[in-house]
Motif scaffolding. Sequence first.
Motif, PDB file in Angstrom:
ATOM      1  N   LEU A   1     -15.437   4.819   5.423  1.00  0.00           N
ATOM      2  CA  LEU A   1     -15.646   4.756   6.872  1.00  0.00           C
ATOM      3  C   LEU A   1     -16.603   5.848   7.325  1.00  0.00           C
ATOM      4  CD1 LEU A   1     -11.956   4.079   7.958  1.00  0.00           C
ATOM      5  CD2 LEU A   1     -13.825   2.412   7.779  1.00  0.00           C
ATOM      6  N   SER A   2     -16.425   7.041   6.783  1.00  0.00           N
ATOM      7  CA  SER A   2     -17.308   8.158   7.119  1.00  0.00           C
ATOM      8  C   SER A   2     -18.746   7.858   6.692  1.00  0.00           C
ATOM      9  CB  SER A   2     -16.796   9.435   6.442  1.00  0.00           C
ATOM     10  OG  SER A   2     -17.672  10.502   6.656  1.00  0.00           O
ATOM     11  N   ALA A   3     -18.912   7.305   5.497  1.00  0.00           N
ATOM     12  CA  ALA A   3     -20.248   6.967   5.001  1.00  0.00           C
ATOM     13  C   ALA A   3     -20.889   5.887   5.877  1.00  0.00           C
ATOM     14  CB  ALA A   3     -20.172   6.506   3.548  1.00  0.00           C
ATOM     15  N   ALA A   4     -20.112   4.893   6.287  1.00  0.00           N
ATOM     16  CA  ALA A   4     -20.643   3.832   7.146  1.00  0.00           C
ATOM     17  C   ALA A   4     -21.066   4.399   8.504  1.00  0.00           C
ATOM     18  CB  ALA A   4     -19.607   2.722   7.324  1.00  0.00           C
ATOM     19  N   ARG A   5     -20.257   5.303   9.061  1.00  0.00           N
ATOM     20  CA  ARG A   5     -20.619   5.942  10.343  1.00  0.00           C
ATOM     21  C   ARG A   5     -21.920   6.732  10.207  1.00  0.00           C
ATOM     22  NH1 ARG A   5     -15.686   7.874   9.986  1.00  0.00           N
ATOM     23  NH2 ARG A   5     -14.020   6.757  10.982  1.00  0.00           N
ATOM     24  N   ARG A   6     -22.027   7.520   9.132  1.00  0.00           N
ATOM     25  CA  ARG A   6     -23.222   8.337   8.907  1.00  0.00           C
ATOM     26  C   ARG A   6     -24.451   7.439   8.738  1.00  0.00           C
ATOM     27  NH1 ARG A   6     -21.236  11.527   5.423  1.00  0.00           N
ATOM     28  NH2 ARG A   6     -21.523  10.169   3.634  1.00  0.00           N
ATOM     29  N   PHE A   7     -24.311   6.364   7.978  1.00  0.00           N
ATOM     30  CA  PHE A   7     -25.406   5.425   7.753  1.00  0.00           C
ATOM     31  C   PHE A   7     -25.861   4.801   9.072  1.00  0.00           C
ATOM     32  CE2 PHE A   7     -26.644   0.955   6.853  1.00  0.00           C
ATOM     33  CZ  PHE A   7     -27.815   1.201   6.172  1.00  0.00           C
ATOM     34  N   LEU A   8     -24.920   4.341   9.885  1.00  0.00           N
ATOM     35  CA  LEU A   8     -25.271   3.712  11.160  1.00  0.00           C
ATOM     36  C   LEU A   8     -25.887   4.714  12.129  1.00  0.00           C
ATOM     37  CD1 LEU A   8     -22.254   1.298  11.593  1.00  0.00           C
ATOM     38  CD2 LEU A   8     -24.647   0.687  11.112  1.00  0.00           C
ATOM     39  N   ALA A   9     -25.403   5.952  12.113  1.00  0.00           N
ATOM     40  CA  ALA A   9     -25.994   6.986  12.973  1.00  0.00           C
ATOM     41  C   ALA A   9     -27.438   7.261  12.568  1.00  0.00           C
ATOM     42  CB  ALA A   9     -25.166   8.276  12.916  1.00  0.00           C
TER      43      ALA A   9
ATOM     44  N   THR B   1     -26.140   3.929   1.967  1.00  0.00           N
ATOM     45  CA  THR B   1     -24.792   3.752   1.445  1.00  0.00           C
ATOM     46  C   THR B   1     -24.734   2.509   0.566  1.00  0.00           C
ATOM     47  OG1 THR B   1     -23.873   4.820   3.399  1.00  0.00           O
ATOM     48  CG2 THR B   1     -22.390   3.401   2.159  1.00  0.00           C
ATOM     49  N   TYR B   2     -24.027   2.618  -0.548  1.00  0.00           N
ATOM     50  CA  TYR B   2     -23.886   1.525  -1.507  1.00  0.00           C
ATOM     51  C   TYR B   2     -22.410   1.214  -1.714  1.00  0.00           C
ATOM     52  CZ  TYR B   2     -28.721   2.497  -2.840  1.00  0.00           C
ATOM     53  OH  TYR B   2     -30.086   2.684  -2.825  1.00  0.00           O
ATOM     54  N   GLY B   3     -22.070  -0.070  -1.677  1.00  0.00           N
ATOM     55  CA  GLY B   3     -20.738  -0.484  -2.076  1.00  0.00           C
ATOM     56  C   GLY B   3     -20.697  -0.573  -3.588  1.00  0.00           C
ATOM     57  N   ILE B   4     -19.610  -0.107  -4.181  1.00  0.00           N
ATOM     58  CA  ILE B   4     -19.431  -0.212  -5.632  1.00  0.00           C
ATOM     59  C   ILE B   4     -18.609  -1.467  -5.879  1.00  0.00           C
ATOM     60  CG2 ILE B   4     -18.479   0.831  -7.720  1.00  0.00           C
ATOM     61  CD1 ILE B   4     -18.706   3.565  -6.312  1.00  0.00           C
TER      62      ILE B   4
END
Length: 166
Positions: free
Chosen positions: A43-51, A64-67
Amino acid sequence: MDDLTTARLVLHPLSAGEAEQVLGGRADRSVRWADGYPAEGDLSAARRFLATCADSGDPRPFGTYGIRLREDGRTIGGVDFHGRPDEDGCVTIGYGLVPAAHGNGYASEALRALLAFARTQGVGSVLGDTDVGNVASRRVMAAAGMRLTAETEQLAFYRIDWEDAI
């Protein structure tokens, strides 16, 4: 942008829409998530990516990459760059897996792939950190060639450098 593949994994670069799905807790029907995904780190990575997308545009390939497991496509965690390389060619990374995926070498495999990719993109150094007591994460970074550079009471800091960066 293409997926990065390893022997057992697919590192799928998230789009802004996919990052929004992670934050909303629901993937579209074509994507399967393992139990426990997304975790707080995802969730933190998704927020940072969208910001970053909102502030300066899509940072991919430094996003961000999904594994995902190659065998069945389930998303078991994430690995990400915390942004584009800085003026010195340095990036920071993070990673995490759902608890059921721990102990299988997936984090090491994903981190090695991301580091190799960073190097091909001209990155000169990569930073990472983990809680001091997170022995497994410390082993993952060390096994990927990162060296311990500093330690506080809470965090251990790791780094890898390449002299032949593009």
